[in-house]
Structures are given as C-alpha cells and as structure tokens.
Design a protein around this motif. Structure first.
Motif, mmCIF file in Angstrom:
data_model
loop_
_atom_site.group_PDB
_atom_site.id
_atom_site.type_symbol
_atom_site.label_atom_id
_atom_site.label_comp_id
_atom_site.label_asym_id
_atom_site.label_seq_id
_atom_site.Cartn_x
_atom_site.Cartn_y
_atom_site.Cartn_z
ATOM 1 N N PHE A 152 -12.285 44.793 46.104
ATOM 2 C CA PHE A 152 -12.430 45.761 44.790
ATOM 3 C C PHE A 152 -11.914 44.894 43.467
ATOM 4 O O PHE A 152 -12.708 44.659 42.448
ATOM 5 N N ASP A 153 -10.744 43.943 43.563
ATOM 6 C CA ASP A 153 -10.366 43.175 42.678
ATOM 7 C C ASP A 153 -10.892 41.714 42.801
ATOM 8 O O ASP A 153 -10.736 41.281 43.873
ATOM 9 N N SER A 154 -11.270 41.028 41.684
ATOM 10 C CA SER A 154 -11.420 39.523 41.736
ATOM 11 C C SER A 154 -10.196 38.757 41.715
ATOM 12 O O SER A 154 -9.490 39.184 41.003
ATOM 13 N N VAL A 155 -10.173 37.738 42.567
ATOM 14 C CA VAL A 155 -9.010 36.973 42.794
ATOM 15 C C VAL A 155 -9.330 35.538 42.338
ATOM 16 O O VAL A 155 -8.756 34.430 42.108
ATOM 17 N N ALA A 156 -10.564 35.407 41.603
ATOM 18 C CA ALA A 156 -11.050 33.905 41.135
ATOM 19 C C ALA A 156 -10.263 33.454 40.032
ATOM 20 O O ALA A 156 -9.663 34.385 38.930
ATOM 21 N N GLY A 157 -9.906 32.230 39.959
ATOM 22 C CA GLY A 157 -8.973 31.467 39.294
ATOM 23 C C GLY A 157 -7.608 31.779 39.362
ATOM 24 O O GLY A 157 -6.581 31.264 38.622
ATOM 25 N N PHE A 158 -6.950 32.714 40.309
ATOM 26 C CA PHE A 158 -5.634 32.717 40.741
ATOM 27 C C PHE A 158 -5.249 32.159 41.877
ATOM 28 O O PHE A 158 -6.164 31.946 42.921
ATOM 29 N N HIS A 159 -3.965 31.877 42.073
ATOM 30 C CA HIS A 159 -3.463 31.269 43.521
ATOM 31 C C HIS A 159 -2.933 33.031 44.083
ATOM 32 O O HIS A 159 -2.704 33.614 43.367
ATOM 33 N N THR A 160 -3.230 32.911 45.410
ATOM 34 C CA THR A 160 -2.911 34.300 45.963
ATOM 35 C C THR A 160 -2.268 33.927 47.314
ATOM 36 O O THR A 160 -2.520 32.898 48.036
ATOM 37 N N GLU A 161 -1.571 35.086 47.885
ATOM 38 C CA GLU A 161 -0.967 35.189 49.102
ATOM 39 C C GLU A 161 -1.263 36.520 49.824
ATOM 40 O O GLU A 161 -1.231 37.411 49.083
#
Length: 283
Positions: A152-161
């Motif tokens: 549902f949420d875009s994670v584009a442009g972020f670092h994620t775990e």
C-alpha cells in the motif's frame, strides 16, 4: 549546481511552462529562462525541448528532475532537522518516528520498549498520521524513520528493512452471516450488499468515485463498520484493536502486507541506525 538552480529547473519541469513556473517561483520569466540555459550549458546537456507552443523534458531532463527532487528533499530535510536540534535543550533533537494511526500497534509498542532499554537510546517522538502520509513526512525531514506497509505504501527512494509479513482480514459487524465462515474471498467482499468498501483520500485530498463512504482515519472506519455502513480489509494484526461489536474473517486471496522500517538514504544518524537495528532484532 546550486540549490537555487535546481529549484528553478524542478519548477519548470513540473509545470512544463515557463510562465507558470515563473509565477510559482515569484520571479519574472526572462531571468528564469536564462538560468535554465546557463544550467544546460554547465551540464553540457539539453534538459528541455522547447517550441513556441510546448515545453517537454528530454531524457537528461527526466533524470535531473528525479535526482533534483531527491536533492532538494534532502536539503529541506537537513534544514528542518537542524532547526529541531537548535530548539532542543540538549542540542539533540532525538528521533521522530511516523506511522499510520492504528497500524502495527503491537509491533510499534515492542519496538519502542526494546529501543528504550538500549544503552544509547534517545527520546523518540511518534507521529500518527493518515494513510499515505508517512512517506511525505519522511521525505520532508519532519520524521527520521517511518513504518510503511507494502504493497500500500511506496518505499521508493528509501532504505528499508522488512519487519513482519501478515495476511489480511475483512472486518464486519458482529453477527454478520460471513462471520460464521472460516475464510472469505475478495470477490465476495466487493459485492456485499449494504457494506461497501471505504474510499480513502488521494494525496490531493480528493476522493475516488464509488459507493463506499469517505473516510479519513481508521477510528472513523471502524465506527462505520460497527454501524453496518461499510466493511474493511485490513492486516490481520488489527484484530487486537477490535471491540465486541466487530468481527474479523481471514481473506484467503488478499495480498500479504509487509511492514518495513524506512529511513532516508542520506541519513548518517547513529540513533536512526540503532533504532533500525533494534527493529530488525524483534522476534
């Protein structure tokens, strides 16, 4: 490149019209045109294809628009974080974590408790926001980390775990015939008489067309479900927040939801790194 030049270019690239871009920037059109031409000469690349009637981005211009937005977001975020530090009595602003209201509540409580027990922990302020607002607050520097929910949420442009993956359930009024079932399918939910799915606002505040009620937050949605005016499909962890007038049934063909912790790639905060490490160690 100067920040000023990037702001000029992004305005023109988004408006695709020098007159509107100049008005948006509060300046005259001729110096704006000269600034873009100077930027193109410095880069040795044509950024905009201009005719007497149209302005269009070149391939190089598209790249600079993407990179320029990210760079300007980073500059704005640095300014906001610096101001937060200046306003803090200790000179350290602590951390700001943003998450969607009523989402991942148990996971958030576990994370805050585990991090608070760490030797180098700093204070953590939590911002509860509406759907889709976490990424914007993170990009703007109003938050340091965010809990996001794919798909549902875009994670584009972020670092994620990745932290947790779960199925989804349909929330119904207690006593509804479907609550006697062990599971349901999305096709059955989309055609429930008298219980339409809700409509959430778009980033510009408008609502998509449809028969469902307009909702702004999860608490409002649950109240509408309890009144028999809507149903809702939510991650399975929402069961912990349901009262006796609501029931949840697994939706076997709904996409799984993955909760991730996200932070800007330009972050060099030790506190952010410690919080992320704590989150990944949760069982």
């Amino acid at each position: 490149m100067e920040t000023r030049e990037l702001r000029y270019f992004v305005a023109v690239a988004e408006e695709l019209h020098f007159g509107r871009a100049a008005q948006r920037l509060g300046m005259a059109q001729p110096p704006l045109s000269r600034a873009i031409q100077q930027l193109e000469r410095r880069l040795g690349a044509t950024l905009l294809d201009r005719t007497s009637r149209t302005v269009a981005l070149t391939e190089a211009g598209s790249v600079l628009l993407t990179e320029g937005r990210a760079a300007l977001d980073a500059v704005d975020a640095a300014e906001r974080r610096t101001r937060r530090a200046a306003l803090s009595p200790t000179g350290s602003p602590g951390l700001v974590l943003v998450t969607k209201a009523n989402a991942s509540s148990e996971l958030l409580a576990e994370l805050l408790a585990a991090y608070a027990a760490a030797p180098a922990a700093v204070p953590v302020d939590v911002i509860l926001c509406g759907p889709g607002e976490q990424a914007r607050l993170l990009r703007e520097g109003r938050a340091d980390v965010a809990l996001l929910h794919r798909p549902f949420d875009s994670v584009a442009g972020f670092h994620t775990e990745e932290l947790r993956t779960e199925g989804q359930v349909v929330i119904l009024p207690a006593g509804h015939p479907l609550t006697a079932r062990t599971d349901v399918r999305m096709a059955e939910i989309s055609t429930l008489p008298g219980l339409p799915l809700p409509r959430w606002p778009a980033p510009d505040g408008s609502y998509p067309p449809g028969p469902g009620p307009q909702v702004r937050d999860h608490a409002q949605l649950l109240q509408l479900v309890a009144l028999g005016r809507a149903c809702a499909v939510s991650p399975e962890s929402c069961r912990a927040q349901l009262h006796g007038d609501l029931a949840a049934v697994p939706v076997v063909d709904a996409p799984q939801v993955t909760t991730v912790i996200a932070w800007p790639p330009h972050s060099r905060s030790r506190a952010v790194a410690d919080l992320v490490r704590t989150a990944t160690q949760l069982q």
